[in-house]
Design an enzyme around this catalytic site. Sequence first.
Site: not given
Ligand code: XIL
Length: 331
Positions: A129, A241
Amino acid sequence: MTLRDIADRAGVRVGAAAPIGTLRADETYRSVLVREFNAMTPENETKWLGLQPSPGEWHWDDADYMVDLADEHGMQVRGHTLVWPHAGIPDHVRDATDAHQLRSWMTHHIQTTLDHFRGRIPRWDVVNEPMHWGEGRLAEGSFLDLLGPGYIAEAFTIAHEADPGIELWLNETHADVLGGKLPELRRIVEEMLDADVPLHGIGLQTHCLYPDFSPNLPTGEHLNGIVQTFADYGLDVAITEMDMLTDPEQPDRLEAQGALYEELVDAALQVDGCREITFWGFTDGVTWINEIFSPDRAPLLLDADYEPKPAYDAIERALQRRAERFTTGPS
Ligand code: XIL
């Protein structure tokens, strides 16, 4: 036949993110993960905050457990993530005020992490990101403020020097649904390629967080165009994701969810350069959505009792089509 059986035949990875707590504690959860998926992403355990919460204080146990489990079951791990400019980082990194200090922390963090996992994690999201969550510009924070936009290329170069044998990925969110993000992501990628920065792949997170966080739903046609765009640069592309909110009030919500999952995964897998679909979890019982959004949004492929939902069947069909195309060759 499991998802991973079909994915293996198709020559692609089907992955899931998992959190260490449930993985260690819940035998059913663990056995379904290794049965259905040939790839795994540690949900938080390989983030900077997870590995090195303060300078020189390293926590390897959780990540090692996951990498060993993956290895034992023939699964590939996606390292996530070396540098995330605005989350998953310790306070001292987020609040850094000195460029020299931050650069030295970043260099040391990347080198030590890649040294530790050498030969065990074949690909990393080097920068996660880099862009503002909702707008077509770079995300603010200590990395951009102190090191300038070049910190992205620097992180990739440090990673490549630390381990030339691994794939280095740039991972971004919502480029599929928020208009201004795609052109900016393309600009970043083009600049890196023009400068011969070692970049191997683009991860599209593809969280479908409509309507809470996202003003519209993605379409297959649009996603296909985006995946193709990055594949045309000669890069690998992955869905990294994926999950999808549903509306508890909608009677046919699980069928509608299955249909959209199928449309999107099909659209991505139609592009030869897309060889990974990873979901951000696999059971509605264990998902960050349950913590961040309202209850009962049922975002994943299996219900909380590990029963397959229409979304599971949808992904099975999409992988099957890729497997058939793979055996008959690209059109
Ligand atoms: C999220 C996890 O799922 C949570 O457990 C944590 O509290 C925050 O991060 N984009 C991403 C991931 O790249 O790393 C994130 O994961 C969700 C959004």
